[in-house]
Write a protein that holds these residues in place. Structure first.
Motif, mmCIF file in Angstrom:
data_model
loop_
_atom_site.group_PDB
_atom_site.id
_atom_site.type_symbol
_atom_site.label_atom_id
_atom_site.label_comp_id
_atom_site.label_asym_id
_atom_site.label_seq_id
_atom_site.Cartn_x
_atom_site.Cartn_y
_atom_site.Cartn_z
ATOM 1 N N PHE A 300 -16.100 10.071 39.416
ATOM 2 C CA PHE A 300 -15.657 10.200 38.044
ATOM 3 C C PHE A 300 -16.958 10.486 37.523
ATOM 4 O O PHE A 300 -18.094 10.313 37.778
ATOM 5 N N GLY A 301 -16.746 11.369 35.630
ATOM 6 C CA GLY A 301 -18.199 11.457 35.410
ATOM 7 C C GLY A 301 -17.358 11.917 33.767
ATOM 8 O O GLY A 301 -15.843 11.205 33.646
ATOM 9 N N TYR A 302 -18.492 11.739 33.103
ATOM 10 C CA TYR A 302 -18.590 11.112 31.683
ATOM 11 C C TYR A 302 -19.047 12.181 30.624
ATOM 12 O O TYR A 302 -20.118 12.414 30.759
ATOM 13 N N VAL A 303 -18.503 12.777 29.790
ATOM 14 C CA VAL A 303 -18.602 13.703 28.875
ATOM 15 C C VAL A 303 -19.145 13.418 27.576
ATOM 16 O O VAL A 303 -18.169 12.808 26.975
ATOM 17 N N ASP A 304 -20.114 13.134 26.807
ATOM 18 C CA ASP A 304 -20.749 12.606 25.688
ATOM 19 C C ASP A 304 -20.109 13.748 24.651
ATOM 20 O O ASP A 304 -21.374 14.634 24.437
ATOM 21 N N ARG A 305 -19.015 13.837 24.172
ATOM 22 C CA ARG A 305 -18.841 15.200 23.204
ATOM 23 C C ARG A 305 -19.769 15.599 22.135
ATOM 24 O O ARG A 305 -19.981 16.628 21.326
ATOM 25 N N GLY A 306 -20.451 14.350 21.553
ATOM 26 C CA GLY A 306 -21.137 14.726 20.482
ATOM 27 C C GLY A 306 -22.524 15.039 20.658
ATOM 28 O O GLY A 306 -23.297 15.233 19.912
ATOM 29 N N LEU A 307 -22.843 15.316 22.139
ATOM 30 C CA LEU A 307 -24.806 15.538 21.877
ATOM 31 C C LEU A 307 -24.935 16.757 22.950
ATOM 32 O O LEU A 307 -23.245 18.204 22.211
ATOM 33 N N SER A 308 -25.223 17.876 21.487
ATOM 34 C CA SER A 308 -25.195 19.032 21.185
ATOM 35 C C SER A 308 -25.772 19.616 22.808
ATOM 36 O O SER A 308 -25.222 21.448 23.151
ATOM 37 N N GLU A 309 -26.144 19.035 24.286
ATOM 38 C CA GLU A 309 -26.541 19.395 25.160
ATOM 39 C C GLU A 309 -24.880 19.701 26.270
ATOM 40 O O GLU A 309 -25.014 19.681 26.857
ATOM 41 N N THR A 310 -23.456 19.062 25.304
ATOM 42 C CA THR A 310 -22.543 19.269 25.373
ATOM 43 C C THR A 310 -21.317 20.531 25.306
ATOM 44 O O THR A 310 -20.148 20.553 25.249
ATOM 45 N N GLU A 311 -22.315 20.527 24.264
ATOM 46 C CA GLU A 311 -21.241 22.004 23.173
ATOM 47 C C GLU A 311 -20.583 22.460 24.103
ATOM 48 O O GLU A 311 -19.196 23.458 24.123
ATOM 49 N N ASN A 312 -21.282 23.850 25.443
ATOM 50 C CA ASN A 312 -20.543 24.499 25.841
ATOM 51 C C ASN A 312 -19.733 24.008 26.772
ATOM 52 O O ASN A 312 -18.569 24.403 26.832
#
Length: 385
Positions: A300-312
């Motif tokens: 399992f992985g989690y992506v915080d879409r509020g971060l600039s590091e996850t925009e792509n």
């Protein structure tokens, strides 16, 4: 003149009355004596005190006794037993003739005029007030016995954590934690946390097995290991306690930098990989619980879409920013094998989604357990004649 005369006459009388009240001796409240409450002598043994306490508690329990004074009497009986059953508290009372409660009363009697019989109980300590109605919460649904705990609960604790309460029939403090316990159960059970109740009146063997020697006690169980709760009984504390039971690295934080490494992990781990996209800085508790349940099958992985590091990542997989989204990847890391998106995801929805995608398209049969799950053997039973 008549009005002035009346005023001049009243003022001296008022002053005299005030001085009379000021100088009158105040009758102190009767000292709280646990020996008198239980009706035992100072030479009484622990066995005698316990026997008397059980009899009086049964007689004056508010659920059984309809006398208007039953509740106050039951409180006094319980507090008396707490003092006399504890060697240190009993010695302190025998030496100084005071209890913690009577000392507290003497400090606060000016502010608490409703205090009765010199017994003070600070309800704010428990963070909620005494409420008879709270006793209606039925624990019978969650009652555990020894065999059930050993055969069912312990094995199940390798799939989900348990929160267990140790209680008894005549435990006053057990009554006080019931409202918070009820709220906590209503919050955690729908998330998948196991709930259990052990009544030492009937399951002393199980209580001893758990190492619970006082009531009330609250403990957590995970992977067969017991951990005791030692904080104030508040719903937030209980929730955090259960969350802290979970292993630390259940869910990996994924960003644009490490997403390829995470998704390509299927080769070495022989597992599908799931990504949850959500706009909160911490991994949701429900997602952690799901990760624990399916840890043997899925990474399992989690992506915080509020971060600039996850925009792509958000752009690459065209993630809707208005609802949590789960993607599951198998051998193809460029395209998810399945996707689910919903506001306020429920456990049932997540479980169905994950359980339907527990295996790779072509998994390696690395152990007997995996082989048995992928290739179940049908059992044929001869019909009895």
């Amino acid at each position: 003149m008549t009005r002035l005369a009346r005023v001049s006459l009243v003022l001296p009388l008022t002053g005299a009355l005030y001085l009379l009240l000021l100088n009158s001796p105040v009758e102190p409240a009767a000292e709280f004596d646990p020996y008198k409450v239980l009706g035992v002598t100072k030479k009484a043994s622990q066995a005698e005190i316990k026997k008397v306490y059980k009899r009086l508690a049964r007689e004056w329990h508010p659920d059984k006794n309809k006398n208007p004074e039953a509740e106050d009497t039951f409180i006094k009986i319980t507090k008396s037993y707490e003092i006399l059953s504890n060697e240190d508290k009993r010695a302190n009372y025998d030496r100084y003739g005071q209890t913690d409660e009577s000392q507290l009363y003497s400090q606060q009697q000016q502010q608490r005029h409703h205090f009765q019989d010199s017994f003070y109980f600070d309800e704010s300590f428990f963070h909620f007030s005494f409420n008879k109605g709270s006793r209606d919460f039925a624990d019978s649904k969650y009652m555990l016995h020894y065999a059930q705990y050993v055969n069912d609960v312990v094995p199940d604790s390798f799939r989900r954590p348990y929160l267990i309460k140790i209680t008894s029939d005549w435990c006053f403090n057990c009554i006080h934690i019931e409202p918070v316990w009820k709220e906590t159960v209503q919050e955690l059970e729908p998330l998948g946390v196991g709930i259990g109740v052990v009544d030492v009146s009937y399951e002393q063997r199980l209580a001893n097995h758990l190492g619970a020697h006082r009531t009330p006690s609250i403990l957590g169980l995970i992977n067969g290991k017991v951990t005791f709760f030692h904080y104030a009984v508040i719903r937030e504390h209980l929730r955090q306690f259960v969350e802290n039971l979970l292993p630390q690295r259940l869910v990996e934080k994924v960003t644009d930098k490490n997403n390829l490494q995470f998704l390509n992990g299927w080769r070495d781990e022989n597992k599908p990989h799931v990504l949850l996209f959500d706009q909160v800085p911490v991994v949701p508790f429900l997602y952690k619980l799901t990760a624990f349940t399916y840890k043997d099958y899925i990474r399992f992985g989690y992506v915080d879409r509020g971060l600039s590091e996850t925009e792509n990542l958000v752009k690459q997989f065209n993630i809707n920013t208005y609802a949590p989204t789960m993607l599951i990847f198998k051998e193809n890391t460029d395209k998810p094998a399945d996707i689910i998106q919903a506001r306020g995801m429920k456990k049932q929805i997540i479980d169905e989604f994950v359980s339907n995608n527990k295996f790779l398209l072509v998994p390696r049969l690395v152990n007997q357990k995996l082989f048995d799950e992928l290739c179940p053997v049908k059992q044929f039973h001869r019909r009895r004649k």
